[in-house]
Design a protein around this motif. Structure first.
Motif, PDB file in Angstrom:
ATOM      1  N   LEU A 133       2.492  10.814  24.016  1.00 51.46           N
ATOM      2  CA  LEU A 133       2.058  10.293  25.343  1.00 51.46           C
ATOM      3  C   LEU A 133       1.024  11.315  25.944  1.00 51.46           C
ATOM      4  O   LEU A 133       1.104  12.615  25.339  1.00 51.46           O
ATOM      5  N   LYS A 134       0.236  11.087  26.919  1.00 52.11           N
ATOM      6  CA  LYS A 134      -0.693  12.011  27.628  1.00 52.11           C
ATOM      7  C   LYS A 134       0.012  12.060  29.006  1.00 52.11           C
ATOM      8  O   LYS A 134       0.151  11.271  29.855  1.00 52.11           O
ATOM      9  N   ILE A 135       0.372  13.318  29.344  1.00 51.91           N
ATOM     10  CA  ILE A 135       0.931  13.867  30.483  1.00 51.91           C
ATOM     11  C   ILE A 135      -0.098  14.316  31.253  1.00 51.91           C
ATOM     12  O   ILE A 135      -0.921  15.108  30.910  1.00 51.91           O
ATOM     13  N   TRP A 136      -0.188  13.744  32.337  1.00 52.69           N
ATOM     14  CA  TRP A 136      -1.113  14.394  33.563  1.00 52.69           C
ATOM     15  C   TRP A 136      -0.460  15.464  34.361  1.00 52.69           C
ATOM     16  O   TRP A 136       0.868  15.316  34.568  1.00 52.69           O
ATOM     17  N   MET A 137      -0.939  16.814  34.126  1.00 49.96           N
ATOM     18  CA  MET A 137      -0.351  17.767  34.793  1.00 49.96           C
ATOM     19  C   MET A 137      -1.266  18.826  35.506  1.00 49.96           C
ATOM     20  O   MET A 137      -2.195  19.389  34.590  1.00 49.96           O
ATOM     21  N   ASP A 138      -0.894  18.847  36.649  1.00 50.10           N
ATOM     22  CA  ASP A 138      -1.767  19.770  37.631  1.00 50.10           C
ATOM     23  C   ASP A 138      -3.334  19.621  37.335  1.00 50.10           C
ATOM     24  O   ASP A 138      -4.235  20.518  36.825  1.00 50.10           O
ATOM     25  N   GLY A 139      -3.674  18.503  37.393  1.00 52.00           N
ATOM     26  CA  GLY A 139      -5.170  18.054  37.425  1.00 52.00           C
ATOM     27  C   GLY A 139      -5.921  17.472  35.866  1.00 52.00           C
ATOM     28  O   GLY A 139      -6.917  17.241  35.969  1.00 52.00           O
ATOM     29  N   LYS A 140      -4.950  17.856  34.850  1.00 49.65           N
ATOM     30  CA  LYS A 140      -5.417  17.227  33.706  1.00 49.65           C
ATOM     31  C   LYS A 140      -4.455  16.857  32.656  1.00 49.65           C
ATOM     32  O   LYS A 140      -3.386  16.737  32.895  1.00 49.65           O
ATOM     33  N   TYR A 141      -5.013  15.800  31.827  1.00 52.30           N
ATOM     34  CA  TYR A 141      -4.168  15.265  31.042  1.00 52.30           C
ATOM     35  C   TYR A 141      -3.955  16.355  29.865  1.00 52.30           C
ATOM     36  O   TYR A 141      -4.955  17.039  29.158  1.00 52.30           O
ATOM     37  N   PRO A 143       2.442  24.131  44.194  1.00 50.69           N
ATOM     38  CA  PRO A 143       3.550  23.170  43.485  1.00 50.69           C
ATOM     39  C   PRO A 143       2.982  22.759  42.037  1.00 50.69           C
ATOM     40  O   PRO A 143       1.891  22.861  41.868  1.00 50.69           O
ATOM     41  N   THR A 144       3.822  22.406  41.279  1.00 51.10           N
ATOM     42  CA  THR A 144       3.621  21.849  39.828  1.00 51.10           C
ATOM     43  C   THR A 144       3.809  20.411  40.204  1.00 51.10           C
ATOM     44  O   THR A 144       4.624  19.648  40.637  1.00 51.10           O
ATOM     45  N   ILE A 145       2.705  19.840  39.511  1.00 50.00           N
ATOM     46  CA  ILE A 145       2.785  18.286  39.506  1.00 50.00           C
ATOM     47  C   ILE A 145       2.456  17.666  38.127  1.00 50.00           C
ATOM     48  O   ILE A 145       1.583  17.993  37.539  1.00 50.00           O
ATOM     49  N   PHE A 146       3.280  16.642  37.838  1.00 48.84           N
ATOM     50  CA  PHE A 146       3.038  16.061  36.751  1.00 48.84           C
ATOM     51  C   PHE A 146       3.548  14.447  36.454  1.00 48.84           C
ATOM     52  O   PHE A 146       4.478  14.473  37.251  1.00 48.84           O
ATOM     53  N   ILE A 147       2.876  13.679  35.708  1.00 50.97           N
ATOM     54  CA  ILE A 147       3.000  12.415  35.676  1.00 50.97           C
ATOM     55  C   ILE A 147       3.152  12.045  34.168  1.00 50.97           C
ATOM     56  O   ILE A 147       2.574  12.332  33.384  1.00 50.97           O
ATOM     57  N   ILE A 148       4.446  11.350  33.833  1.00 47.71           N
ATOM     58  CA  ILE A 148       4.750  11.015  32.655  1.00 47.71           C
ATOM     59  C   ILE A 148       4.680   9.550  32.702  1.00 47.71           C
ATOM     60  O   ILE A 148       5.592   8.643  33.585  1.00 47.71           O
ATOM     61  N   ALA A 149       3.866   8.785  31.845  1.00 45.46           N
ATOM     62  CA  ALA A 149       3.992   7.133  31.853  1.00 45.46           C
ATOM     63  C   ALA A 149       4.649   6.877  30.487  1.00 45.46           C
ATOM     64  O   ALA A 149       3.784   7.029  29.378  1.00 45.46           O
ATOM     65  N   ALA A 150       5.940   6.727  30.386  1.00 44.16           N
ATOM     66  CA  ALA A 150       6.784   6.763  29.097  1.00 44.16           C
ATOM     67  C   ALA A 150       7.043   5.127  28.855  1.00 44.16           C
ATOM     68  O   ALA A 150       6.786   4.360  29.711  1.00 44.16           O
ATOM     69  N   LYS A 151       7.661   4.979  27.817  1.00 44.27           N
ATOM     70  CA  LYS A 151       8.346   3.504  27.393  1.00 44.27           C
ATOM     71  C   LYS A 151       9.558   3.493  28.452  1.00 44.27           C
ATOM     72  O   LYS A 151      10.404   4.504  28.466  1.00 44.27           O
ATOM     73  N   TYR A 161       7.435   2.951  32.506  1.00 49.78           N
ATOM     74  CA  TYR A 161       8.179   3.629  33.268  1.00 49.78           C
ATOM     75  C   TYR A 161       7.525   5.112  33.719  1.00 49.78           C
ATOM     76  O   TYR A 161       7.422   5.650  32.555  1.00 49.78           O
ATOM     77  N   ILE A 162       7.334   5.184  34.875  1.00 50.15           N
ATOM     78  CA  ILE A 162       6.556   6.513  35.190  1.00 50.15           C
ATOM     79  C   ILE A 162       7.462   7.454  35.804  1.00 50.15           C
ATOM     80  O   ILE A 162       8.206   6.888  36.917  1.00 50.15           O
ATOM     81  N   ARG A 163       7.340   8.459  35.415  1.00 51.94           N
ATOM     82  CA  ARG A 163       8.029   9.569  36.374  1.00 51.94           C
ATOM     83  C   ARG A 163       7.079  10.659  37.042  1.00 51.94           C
ATOM     84  O   ARG A 163       6.174  11.029  36.401  1.00 51.94           O
ATOM     85  N   LEU A 164       7.008  10.715  38.197  1.00 49.60           N
ATOM     86  CA  LEU A 164       6.214  11.442  39.005  1.00 49.60           C
ATOM     87  C   LEU A 164       7.038  12.491  39.676  1.00 49.60           C
ATOM     88  O   LEU A 164       7.971  12.478  40.304  1.00 49.60           O
ATOM     89  N   VAL A 165       6.731  13.965  39.328  1.00 53.26           N
ATOM     90  CA  VAL A 165       7.480  14.967  39.620  1.00 53.26           C
ATOM     91  C   VAL A 165       6.632  15.801  40.445  1.00 53.26           C
ATOM     92  O   VAL A 165       5.380  16.265  39.954  1.00 53.26           O
ATOM     93  N   VAL A 166       7.267  16.627  41.383  1.00 49.17           N
ATOM     94  CA  VAL A 166       6.431  17.671  42.112  1.00 49.17           C
ATOM     95  C   VAL A 166       7.410  18.753  42.390  1.00 49.17           C
ATOM     96  O   VAL A 166       8.459  18.526  43.093  1.00 49.17           O
ATOM     97  N   THR A 167       7.281  19.968  41.831  1.00 45.22           N
ATOM     98  CA  THR A 167       8.243  21.010  42.036  1.00 45.22           C
ATOM     99  C   THR A 167       7.710  22.061  42.854  1.00 45.22           C
ATOM    100  O   THR A 167       6.456  21.866  43.191  1.00 45.22           O
ATOM    101  N   PHE A 195      10.842  13.762  42.989  1.00 45.33           N
ATOM    102  CA  PHE A 195      10.236  13.028  42.020  1.00 45.33           C
ATOM    103  C   PHE A 195      10.638  11.362  42.439  1.00 45.33           C
ATOM    104  O   PHE A 195      11.205  11.092  43.436  1.00 45.33           O
ATOM    105  N   GLU A 196       9.896  10.764  41.609  1.00 41.55           N
ATOM    106  CA  GLU A 196       9.817   9.078  41.521  1.00 41.55           C
ATOM    107  C   GLU A 196      10.129   8.632  40.430  1.00 41.55           C
ATOM    108  O   GLU A 196       9.348   9.408  39.276  1.00 41.55           O
TER     109      GLU A 196
END
Ligand code: PMP
Length: 295
Positions: free
Chosen positions: A3-11, A110-118, A88-94, A33-34
């Protein structure tokens, strides 16, 4: 494919996606999160998910350093970049990286990341035979403690309830609120279907606990309410007790991952004859048609 994780502005590759041991999301569950599902590249009800995320953040006084519109575009982009149209997308802001104290002022970014997983679904046979659930002794958080409407990173009460279900050997658990009314399940909302009554003018009745009472106001829940109104059900958001579930014609759960799934046993009592009912099946058909047509 990794997976390519988007985190704090980049993959970055999933093997390189890391949060600090000083991140308050990890140290204190301080974050929001969402969980979002894409159907054919399109995240279902993305605007509602992003709004809920920003409302959760507002409630815990976490300023997300990104406009909601940009966040929504980033979620769509993560689905594309990962080449998975049904992610299935997990959008997290810590709260972000701070020191070992719990003062959020020590966390400048804040830390922001997006996981677009199976997507991880209930196996198909669970939809065919329905779920066996029990009531957990662990209630949802009191609404003036940590309001369950806030989708926060602190899921411990729901995890403790889940453990009770695992120990009881059942598929899911129902969580009550501090007054003993039915609230929700560990990752889903709950509905009861009843035969027409004096108030419903011949229509079947769909009941679900009111969102302001202290439960997560599910995006799927809201879509199902709309679909049920369109289908001419009498929909009521009102307090439910376990008795209402024991005596319902049908009981079902709603959630992003599960969509709509039948409950056939509640605390050992078969509901609706102990097999998935026609109203649940009808609403699931309507929901899938809505989700796959762009929401
Ligand atoms: N309740 C809880 C506790 C949840 O974690 C979820 C899943 N996000 C839901 C209900 C269902 O919400 P949604 O339909 O937005 O997925």
């Amino acid at each position: 494919m990794a997976l390519k994780i988007w985190m704090d502005g980049k993959y970055c590759d999933e093997s390189e996606a890391r949060v600090s041991v000083f991140d308050h999301g990890l140290l204190y569950g301080d974050g929001v999160f969402e969980g979002i599902r894409a159907y054919n590249w399109k995240p279902f009800r993305l605007r509602q998910h992003v709004t809920r995320l920003y409302n959760s953040a507002k409630a815990i006084m976490l300023a997300i350093p990104m406009a909601p519109e940009a966040m929504a575009r980033q979620v769509e982009d993560a689905v594309r970049v990962n080449g998975n149209p049904d992610a299935y997308i997990r959008l997290v802001v810590t709260r972000g990286v701070g020191d070992l104290g719990l003062d959020p002022r020590k966390c400048p970014k804040p830390t922001i990341f997006i996981i677009a997983a199976k997507i991880q679904l209930y196996p198909p046979e669970f939809y065919e035979k329905g779920l066996d659930v029990v009531t957990a002794a662990t209630p949802v958080n009191h609404r003036e403690n940590l309001n369950p409407r806030i989708k926060s990173l602190n899921y411990l009460s729901h995890i403790l309830a889940k453990i009770e279900g695992i120990q009881a050997g059942v598929d899911e658990v129902i969580m009550l609120d501090h007054e003993g009314y039915v609230a929700e399940c560990t990752g889903d909302n709950i509905f009861a279907v009843d035969l027409p009554d004096r108030r419903s003018q011949g229509r079947k009745v769909l009941r679900t606990p009111p969102a302001n009472a202290g439960l997560l106001k599910g995006i799927t829940r809201d879509a199902v309410i709309e679909l049920a109104l369109d289908a001419n059900f009498d929909v009521r958001e009102e307090p439910l007790t376990r008795y209402d579930l024991f005596t319902a014609e049908e009981v079902f759960l709603t959630g992003t991952a599960a969509e709509i799934i039948s409950v056939v046993k509640v605390d050992g009592r078969p509901t609706g004859g102990g097999k998935p009912g026609p109203v649940t099946a009808d609403l699931l058909r309507r929901f899938r048609a809505l989700a796959t047509s762009g929401g």
